[in-house]
Design an enzyme around this catalytic site. Structure first.
Site, PDB file in Angstrom:
ATOM      1  N   TYR A 108       0.853  -1.189   0.000  1.00 47.50           N
ATOM      2  CA  TYR A 108       0.000   0.000   0.000  1.00 47.50           C
ATOM      3  C   TYR A 108       0.887   1.237   0.000  1.00 47.50           C
ATOM      4  O   TYR A 108       1.356   1.683   1.039  1.00 47.50           O
ATOM      5  CB  TYR A 108      -0.921   0.001   1.217  1.00 47.50           C
ATOM      6  N   PRO A 162     -16.689  -4.499   1.687  1.00 48.68           N
ATOM      7  CA  PRO A 162     -17.855  -4.941   2.459  1.00 48.68           C
ATOM      8  C   PRO A 162     -19.209  -4.647   1.835  1.00 48.68           C
ATOM      9  O   PRO A 162     -20.214  -5.187   2.304  1.00 48.68           O
ATOM     10  CB  PRO A 162     -17.696  -4.193   3.786  1.00 48.68           C
ATOM     11  N   LEU A 163     -19.268  -3.829   0.803  1.00 49.77           N
ATOM     12  CA  LEU A 163     -20.543  -3.632   0.121  1.00 49.77           C
ATOM     13  C   LEU A 163     -20.630  -4.439  -1.164  1.00 49.77           C
ATOM     14  O   LEU A 163     -21.694  -4.555  -1.761  1.00 49.77           O
ATOM     15  CB  LEU A 163     -20.783  -2.148  -0.188  1.00 49.77           C
ATOM     16  N   GLY A 164     -19.519  -4.983  -1.642  1.00 57.36           N
ATOM     17  CA  GLY A 164     -19.531  -5.851  -2.809  1.00 57.36           C
ATOM     18  C   GLY A 164     -20.212  -5.221  -4.004  1.00 57.36           C
ATOM     19  O   GLY A 164     -20.089  -4.017  -4.266  1.00 57.36           O
ATOM     20  N   LEU A 224     -26.397  -4.764  -7.486  1.00 58.35           N
ATOM     21  CA  LEU A 224     -27.307  -5.904  -7.600  1.00 58.35           C
ATOM     22  C   LEU A 224     -28.370  -5.903  -6.513  1.00 58.35           C
ATOM     23  O   LEU A 224     -29.355  -6.622  -6.607  1.00 58.35           O
ATOM     24  CB  LEU A 224     -26.510  -7.209  -7.527  1.00 58.35           C
TER      25      LEU A 224
END
Length: 294
Positions: free
Chosen positions: A68, A214-216, A220
């Site tokens: 990073y 975490p929200l992917g 959808l």
């Protein structure tokens, strides 16, 4: 939510490796570097303030990686928090090389992992890394050789515990034959469920699972997510984090941000109780695809 609830401890705790007790809502330090996960932070004071505020809010698991920046995230963590408060667990990773913004090159050779470990120890100002993770298996290097290298450094005392990232179940099982594994970090969310069986395997074996993204694929499930957020007077991210925390007791979300306000919103999710029907509705939303990097 009230200020009294704004603490990562509200999510409960999990013990990594039998001796590292962490609050289940952690912090991922990828976003405190420049665009493309490259170069210095665009707002260094904000990055430092976010790290310090995370610890104030009870976050005692910080996840980073030598790639990073490269190196920038680890250096900022040390600048902001060293000398580290008692109980703070810093997990870092190695296995990528960086040549430019958004560019990632595999290198999990024993020589590179050893060099990366020494660099992380120096940048983080530590004598031992709490959790040192293989960032991703290298198709050009024997996986067993990579893991044997980390096992040797664990035996030498430079690594307390070993973790994995971006791995299929096969690699978890192979690694565990060579060295104890305390954590697995894959992309996972209510809308991106490819690694359900890895979550369940880790739960059965008391292995922490650190989901990233975490929200992917929220496009959808945006309608269900928006409806849940309205009903609970919460943000979309808070609902996504609450789903993860309810999904399994070994899940340790590590949402990242370089903004104190966003950090506080994320930590507030530790106290958000997701109703069973909302959890079930979101669980029905899934994507069969996952992109491995995080």
């Amino acid at each position: 939510m009230s200020a009294l609830q704004l603490n990562a401890a509200a999510a409960g705790a999990f013990t990594l490796g039998g001796d590292l007790n962490v609050n289940r809502l952690g912090y991922g330090a990828m976003r405190i570097v420049g665009k493309g996960v490259w170069g210095p932070s665009e707002d260094k004071p904000a990055a430092l303030a976010t790290l310090r505020r995370a610890v104030e809010l009870g976050v005692n698991l910080i996840d980073t990686a030598d790639s990073y920046g490269p190196h920038v995230s680890e250096e900022l963590i040390a600048e902001a928090l060293h000398p580290y408060p008692a109980g703070l667990v810093i997990a870092t990773k190695a296995g990528w090389e960086r040549v430019g913004p958004g560019q990632w090159i595999h290198n999990a050779s024993p020589a590179h992992l050893t060099k990366a470990l020494e660099g992380s120890l120096k940048r983080l100002r530590l004598d031992r890394i709490d959790v040192f993770q293989l960032h991703i298996p290298d198709p050009a290097v024997s996986f067993d050789a990579s893991m044997e290298c980390l096992a040797q450094h664990r035996e030498a005392g430079k690594i307390r515990h070993v973790g994995l990232s971006n791995v299929a179940l096969e690699y978890v099982e192979r690694a565990r034959r060579l060295v104890p594994i305390v954590s697995v970090q894959n992309r996972y969310s209510f809308a991106d469920r490819e690694w359900d069986f890895v979550v369940d395997y880790c739960a059965r074996h008391d292995i922490g699972f650190m989901p990233w993204a975490p929200l992917g694929q929220v496009r959808l499930a945006s309608e269900a997510l928006d409806r849940a957020a309205r009903q609970l007077n919460a943000t979309r991210m808070q609902v996504g984090l609450a789903w993860l925390l309810k999904r399994a007791k070994n899940i340790l979300p590590i949402p990242g941000t370089s903004n104190v306000g966003h950090l506080e919103e994320n930590v507030a999710a530790a106290a958000l109780q997701l109703p069973d029907d909302t959890f079930d509705e979101l669980s029905a939303m899934s994507s069969p695809h996952a992109v491995l990097r995080g």
